[in-house]
Motif scaffolding. Structure first.
Motif, PDB file in Angstrom:
ATOM      1  N   TYR A 299      58.261  88.917  60.996  1.00 10.17           N
ATOM      2  CA  TYR A 299      57.762  87.541  61.065  1.00 10.17           C
ATOM      3  C   TYR A 299      57.314  87.131  59.666  1.00 10.17           C
ATOM      4  O   TYR A 299      56.455  87.805  59.076  1.00 10.17           O
ATOM      5  N   VAL A 300      57.882  86.035  59.138  1.00 10.11           N
ATOM      6  CA  VAL A 300      57.514  85.603  57.787  1.00 10.11           C
ATOM      7  C   VAL A 300      57.006  84.159  57.848  1.00 10.11           C
ATOM      8  O   VAL A 300      57.665  83.280  58.429  1.00 10.11           O
ATOM      9  N   GLN A 301      55.841  83.941  57.225  1.00  9.85           N
ATOM     10  CA  GLN A 301      55.243  82.590  57.254  1.00  9.85           C
ATOM     11  C   GLN A 301      56.089  81.653  56.386  1.00  9.85           C
ATOM     12  O   GLN A 301      56.681  82.081  55.366  1.00  9.85           O
ATOM     13  N   SER A 302      56.129  80.397  56.778  1.00  8.59           N
ATOM     14  CA  SER A 302      57.062  79.423  56.164  1.00  8.59           C
ATOM     15  C   SER A 302      56.986  79.374  54.644  1.00  8.59           C
ATOM     16  O   SER A 302      58.023  79.310  53.967  1.00  8.59           O
ATOM     17  N   ILE A 398      64.800  88.325  61.275  1.00  5.90           N
ATOM     18  CA  ILE A 398      63.672  87.617  60.654  1.00  5.90           C
ATOM     19  C   ILE A 398      63.340  86.348  61.444  1.00  5.90           C
ATOM     20  O   ILE A 398      64.232  85.551  61.749  1.00  5.90           O
ATOM     21  N   LEU A 399      62.063  86.207  61.781  1.00  6.38           N
ATOM     22  CA  LEU A 399      61.595  85.035  62.529  1.00  6.38           C
ATOM     23  C   LEU A 399      60.568  84.321  61.666  1.00  6.38           C
ATOM     24  O   LEU A 399      59.675  84.950  61.100  1.00  6.38           O
ATOM     25  N   ARG A 400      60.686  83.017  61.570  1.00  4.79           N
ATOM     26  CA  ARG A 400      59.753  82.216  60.763  1.00  4.79           C
ATOM     27  C   ARG A 400      58.556  81.813  61.639  1.00  4.79           C
ATOM     28  O   ARG A 400      58.733  81.547  62.830  1.00  4.79           O
ATOM     29  N   PHE A 401      57.331  81.807  61.056  1.00  2.28           N
ATOM     30  CA  PHE A 401      56.180  81.337  61.852  1.00  2.28           C
ATOM     31  C   PHE A 401      55.302  80.416  61.024  1.00  2.28           C
ATOM     32  O   PHE A 401      55.392  80.380  59.783  1.00  2.28           O
ATOM     33  N   GLY A 402      54.396  79.701  61.745  1.00  2.00           N
ATOM     34  CA  GLY A 402      53.521  78.738  61.078  1.00  2.00           C
ATOM     35  C   GLY A 402      52.083  79.225  60.927  1.00  2.00           C
ATOM     36  O   GLY A 402      51.550  79.277  59.832  1.00  2.00           O
ATOM     37  N   THR A 403      51.451  79.640  62.025  1.00  2.00           N
ATOM     38  CA  THR A 403      50.014  79.949  61.958  1.00  2.00           C
ATOM     39  C   THR A 403      49.726  81.391  62.383  1.00  2.00           C
ATOM     40  O   THR A 403      50.533  82.030  63.065  1.00  2.00           O
ATOM     41  N   GLU A 404      48.512  81.827  61.992  1.00  2.00           N
ATOM     42  CA  GLU A 404      48.082  83.201  62.329  1.00  2.00           C
ATOM     43  C   GLU A 404      48.014  83.393  63.859  1.00  2.00           C
ATOM     44  O   GLU A 404      48.512  84.395  64.391  1.00  2.00           O
ATOM     45  N   GLU A 406      49.602  81.844  66.185  1.00  2.00           N
ATOM     46  CA  GLU A 406      50.954  81.841  66.766  1.00  2.00           C
ATOM     47  C   GLU A 406      51.617  83.215  66.570  1.00  2.00           C
ATOM     48  O   GLU A 406      52.208  83.790  67.491  1.00  2.00           O
ATOM     49  N   VAL A 407      51.503  83.785  65.365  1.00  2.00           N
ATOM     50  CA  VAL A 407      52.224  85.028  65.090  1.00  2.00           C
ATOM     51  C   VAL A 407      51.580  86.218  65.813  1.00  2.00           C
ATOM     52  O   VAL A 407      52.272  87.120  66.294  1.00  2.00           O
ATOM     53  N   VAL A 408      50.259  86.204  65.930  1.00  2.00           N
ATOM     54  CA  VAL A 408      49.611  87.317  66.644  1.00  2.00           C
ATOM     55  C   VAL A 408      50.031  87.274  68.116  1.00  2.00           C
ATOM     56  O   VAL A 408      50.332  88.305  68.728  1.00  2.00           O
ATOM     57  N   GLN A 409      50.118  86.079  68.634  1.00  2.00           N
ATOM     58  CA  GLN A 409      50.537  85.938  70.040  1.00  2.00           C
ATOM     59  C   GLN A 409      51.975  86.456  70.221  1.00  2.00           C
ATOM     60  O   GLN A 409      52.264  87.190  71.151  1.00  2.00           O
ATOM     61  N   MET A 410      52.862  86.102  69.271  1.00  2.00           N
ATOM     62  CA  MET A 410      54.256  86.580  69.382  1.00  2.00           C
ATOM     63  C   MET A 410      54.323  88.100  69.195  1.00  2.00           C
ATOM     64  O   MET A 410      55.057  88.801  69.893  1.00  2.00           O
ATOM     65  N   ALA A 411      53.548  88.608  68.234  1.00  2.00           N
ATOM     66  CA  ALA A 411      53.576  90.055  67.963  1.00  2.00           C
ATOM     67  C   ALA A 411      53.138  90.836  69.199  1.00  2.00           C
ATOM     68  O   ALA A 411      53.679  91.908  69.495  1.00  2.00           O
ATOM     69  N   ASN A 412      52.169  90.282  69.931  1.00  2.00           N
ATOM     70  CA  ASN A 412      51.636  91.016  71.088  1.00  2.00           C
ATOM     71  C   ASN A 412      52.416  90.772  72.376  1.00  2.00           C
ATOM     72  O   ASN A 412      52.099  91.363  73.406  1.00  2.00           O
ATOM     73  N   SER A 413      53.431  89.918  72.314  1.00  2.00           N
ATOM     74  CA  SER A 413      54.088  89.529  73.574  1.00  2.00           C
ATOM     75  C   SER A 413      55.174  90.527  73.991  1.00  2.00           C
ATOM     76  O   SER A 413      56.298  90.135  74.303  1.00  2.00           O
ATOM     77  N   ASN A 426      44.095  88.451  51.985  1.00  2.00           N
ATOM     78  CA  ASN A 426      42.836  87.879  52.464  1.00  2.00           C
ATOM     79  C   ASN A 426      42.113  88.922  53.315  1.00  2.00           C
ATOM     80  O   ASN A 426      42.582  89.287  54.398  1.00  2.00           O
ATOM     81  N   ILE A 427      40.960  89.382  52.840  1.00  3.05           N
ATOM     82  CA  ILE A 427      40.261  90.489  53.488  1.00  3.05           C
ATOM     83  C   ILE A 427      39.792  90.145  54.907  1.00  3.05           C
ATOM     84  O   ILE A 427      39.863  90.974  55.823  1.00  3.05           O
ATOM     85  N   SER A 428      39.380  88.886  55.110  1.00  2.00           N
ATOM     86  CA  SER A 428      38.924  88.506  56.463  1.00  2.00           C
ATOM     87  C   SER A 428      40.095  88.525  57.430  1.00  2.00           C
ATOM     88  O   SER A 428      40.002  89.028  58.557  1.00  2.00           O
ATOM     89  N   ARG A 429      41.217  87.995  56.949  1.00  3.18           N
ATOM     90  CA  ARG A 429      42.411  88.006  57.804  1.00  3.18           C
ATOM     91  C   ARG A 429      42.842  89.449  58.085  1.00  3.18           C
ATOM     92  O   ARG A 429      43.275  89.779  59.193  1.00  3.18           O
ATOM     93  N   ALA A 430      42.713  90.310  57.097  1.00  3.83           N
ATOM     94  CA  ALA A 430      43.120  91.702  57.279  1.00  3.83           C
ATOM     95  C   ALA A 430      42.345  92.333  58.453  1.00  3.83           C
ATOM     96  O   ALA A 430      42.936  92.973  59.332  1.00  3.83           O
ATOM     97  N   TRP A 431      41.031  92.137  58.478  1.00  5.39           N
ATOM     98  CA  TRP A 431      40.247  92.679  59.596  1.00  5.39           C
ATOM     99  C   TRP A 431      40.649  92.053  60.915  1.00  5.39           C
ATOM    100  O   TRP A 431      40.839  92.735  61.916  1.00  5.39           O
ATOM    101  N   ARG A 432      40.737  90.696  60.897  1.00  7.90           N
ATOM    102  CA  ARG A 432      41.022  89.957  62.145  1.00  7.90           C
ATOM    103  C   ARG A 432      42.328  90.408  62.758  1.00  7.90           C
ATOM    104  O   ARG A 432      42.419  90.741  63.937  1.00  7.90           O
ATOM    105  N   VAL A 433      43.380  90.443  61.926  1.00 12.84           N
ATOM    106  CA  VAL A 433      44.709  90.733  62.482  1.00 12.84           C
ATOM    107  C   VAL A 433      44.810  92.201  62.874  1.00 12.84           C
ATOM    108  O   VAL A 433      45.398  92.547  63.907  1.00 12.84           O
ATOM    109  N   ALA A 434      44.220  93.092  62.058  1.00 11.29           N
ATOM    110  CA  ALA A 434      44.280  94.521  62.406  1.00 11.29           C
ATOM    111  C   ALA A 434      43.632  94.754  63.779  1.00 11.29           C
ATOM    112  O   ALA A 434      44.117  95.546  64.586  1.00 11.29           O
ATOM    113  N   GLU A 435      42.538  94.053  64.018  1.00 10.12           N
ATOM    114  CA  GLU A 435      41.863  94.221  65.315  1.00 10.12           C
ATOM    115  C   GLU A 435      42.642  93.543  66.448  1.00 10.12           C
ATOM    116  O   GLU A 435      42.628  93.998  67.583  1.00 10.12           O
TER     117      GLU A 435
END
Ligand SMILES: NC(=O)c1ccc[n+]([C@@H]2O[C@H](COP(=O)([O-])OP(=O)(O)OC[C@H]3O[C@@H](n4cnc5c(N)ncnc54)[C@H](O)[C@@H]3O)[C@@H](O)[C@H]2O)c1
Ligand SMILES: O=CCCC(=O)O
Length: 488
Positions: A299-302, A398-404, A406-413, A426-435
């Motif tokens: 998944y790659v952001q636009s 390769i799938l294009r995505f817009g927001t964090e 949206e992509v977390v939802q697709m990754a977990n689906s 981005n360190i905050s995003r790193a924690w958020r997405v890893a969790e």
């Protein structure tokens, strides 16, 4: 096959009860080199009776292993580690001949595989108990850990050495004998490993290798249903894992399942693009895309999509596809013609749903029926086959995505959750997405997460339990609590 130590391969033999075992029957099957589709050896096609003999031998070895100190078991494992290390070129030659991976990758696997043996030699001396504060003032509670007993093991072909040592190293360290059924595609590595384990001083019966093809299901029933086997450990597909786990319920065995994945790899706009490309290439094309932790969906952001795609095409076009024993080869064949056909089917399906093939896309039939060109497809639909299930090949959708979100939802689906990766600065995003990722293992700004020190395993339908690391030995230990009354 030319080896420095020819004793690592014995003609037409399996390995039962501490010895090479050549059955009287004339049932054998060929081990095929995926690069040539030609046989490299034949091994016995053992049945449930011979597997039961291996279990009986393991039952006898269990007493011996249990009565050894952790230090004594550690010494055997250390000698085994040294022998594996000394034999690394021969073992790599065997792995390449039966699995197809390039020699450099095969050597890397031998290092990875022997590191598990070394690691668990260390753990063997650290099997400690605990002390608990009892609720009743007269009581004292302590726990000890004891070996679970005989272990039945079934392994896949993609890491013919490491998927065995990650289990057997831990089991022997804990004091548990093992009966292993390796994949029919890659039995030779398993046999060589066992030969070296006995040279290291393993007691007879503590490790048997039951080679089989035609009797796979019935041997599997022995390993999952024999009452003397107390633990079953499996690495392979989710479908087979479910079947074998169900068989284990008849005798309530402890079960460890390392199953299939469908790893998402996410690149955010704020990623270091060049490091992300390195990570994608390392994760996707290891063993031609045939690892359970390989990127399956990118998944790659636009904002960085086009730069990432361009850099990936440049990197992929540098691969040299060829037989694993050619030192110039950087990408080997798949395990079989059937595996290459599956990648072709995933490509076709992605294209049918609007995908664009930017490079590759076909079986490289000039090289052989199991070779598939490294492939990149963009504009992949979220419901494409390759986004929903493991491709297990050198195919990068390769799938294009817009927001964090949206992509977390697709990754977990998906119904599986083994590995997941993402790149961000981005360190905050790193924690958020890893969790937020529903997986057992996360790579943050790296595409390589396999390490003997890291707990390996998945969530959801990717399995149960963890291998390797300091908790991997617990899979082979039972905790016994002892309550002492001190005031009578
Ligand atoms: N999670 C992990 O650690 C991990 C590691 C490596 C591979 N895998 C997964 O393994 C799969 C690829 O390996 P594979 O194609 O060899 O998987 P597979 O499930 O087809 O085979 C795995 C093993 O199970 C045996 N087997 C198959 N049917 C059986 C039956 N009915 N009874 C007993 N044994 C049976 C096979 O002979 C082989 O030894 C992928 O899904 C991959 O993700 C997972
Ligand atoms: O294929 C799955 C196992 C790969 C690994 O241990 O890195």
């Amino acid at each position: 096959m030319q080896l420095k130590n020819q004793s690592l391969i014995q003609p037409d033999s399996a390995f039962i009860n501490g010895k090479w075992y050549r059955p009287e029957s004339d049932q054998y099957f060929d081990v095929i080199n995926p690069a040539t589709s030609q046989p490299v050896a034949k091994v016995p096609d053992l049945d449930e009776k011979q597997c039961t003999e291996a279990v009986d031998a393991a039952v006898k070895a269990a007493v011996q292993l249990k009565n050894m100190t952790g230090k004594q078991r550690a010494e055997i494992l250390r000698r085994w580690f040294n022998l594996l290390h000394e034999s690394r070129d021969d073992l790599a030659t065997i792995i390449t001949a039966e699995n197809g991976k390039p020699l450099a990758e095969a050597r890397g696997e031998v290092v990875y595989a022997s590191d598990f043996v070394d690691w668990f030699a260390g753990e063997a001396t650290r099997i400690d108990g605990t002390v608990h504060q009892a609720s009743a003032s007269a009581n004292r509670i302590i726990t000890i850990k004891q070996p679970v007993g005989v272990v039945g093991i079934i392994t896949p072909w993609n890491f013919p050495a490491a998927m065995i040592t990650r289990k057997v190293g831990a089991a022997i360290a804990a004091g548990c004998p093992c009966v292993v059924k390796p994949a029919a595609e890659t039995p030779l590595t398993a046999l060589a490993l066992a030969h070296l384990a006995y040279q290291a001083g393993l007691p007879a019966g503590a490790l048997s290798i039951v080679t089989t093809l035609v009797h796979t299901a019935s041997v599997g029933k022995v390993l999952t249903q024999h009452p003397s086997i107390r633990k079953f450990s499996f690495t392979g597909s989710t479908a087979v894992g479910k079947l074998l786990a169900a068989q284990c319920t008849t005798t309530m065995k402890k079960v460890n399942l390392e199953l299939g994945g469908n790893a998402p790899f996410i690149v955010f706009d704020d990623a270091d693009v060049s490091k992300a490309v390195d990570g994608i290439v390392a994760s996707k094309f290891r063993l031609s895309g045939q690892t359970c932790v390989c990127v399956n969906r990118l998944y790659v952001q636009s904002g960085v999509h086009d730069r990432i795609v361009e850099a990936l095409i440049a990197r992929v076009n540098q691969f040299r596809l060829g037989p694993g024993d050619d030192p110039k080869t950087t990408l080997g064949p798949l395990i079989s013609k059937k595996a290459a056909e599956k990648v072709a089917a995933h490509t076709e399906d992605a294209v049918k749903r609007g995908g664009h093939v930017l490079t590759g896309g076909e079986v490289a039939s000039d090289l052989g029926e199991a070779f598939f060109q490294p492939t990149i497809v963009t504009n992949v639909a979220p419901d494409a086959l390759c986004a929903r299930s493991e491709t297990f090949g050198p195919f990068l959708p390769i799938l294009r995505f817009g927001t964090e979100d949206e992509v977390v939802q697709m990754a977990n689906s998906t119904e599986v959750g083994l590995a997941g990766y993402f790149f961000t600065e981005n360190i905050s995003r790193a924690w958020r997405v890893a969790e937020a990722l529903e997986v057992g293992m996360v790579g943050v700004n790296t595409g390589l997460i396999s390490d003997v020190a890291s707990p390996f395993g998945g969530v959801k339908e990717s399995g149960q339990g963890r291998e390797g690391s300091r908790i991997g030995i617990d899979e082979y230990l039972e905790v016994k609590s002892m309550t002492f009354a001190v005031n009578n």
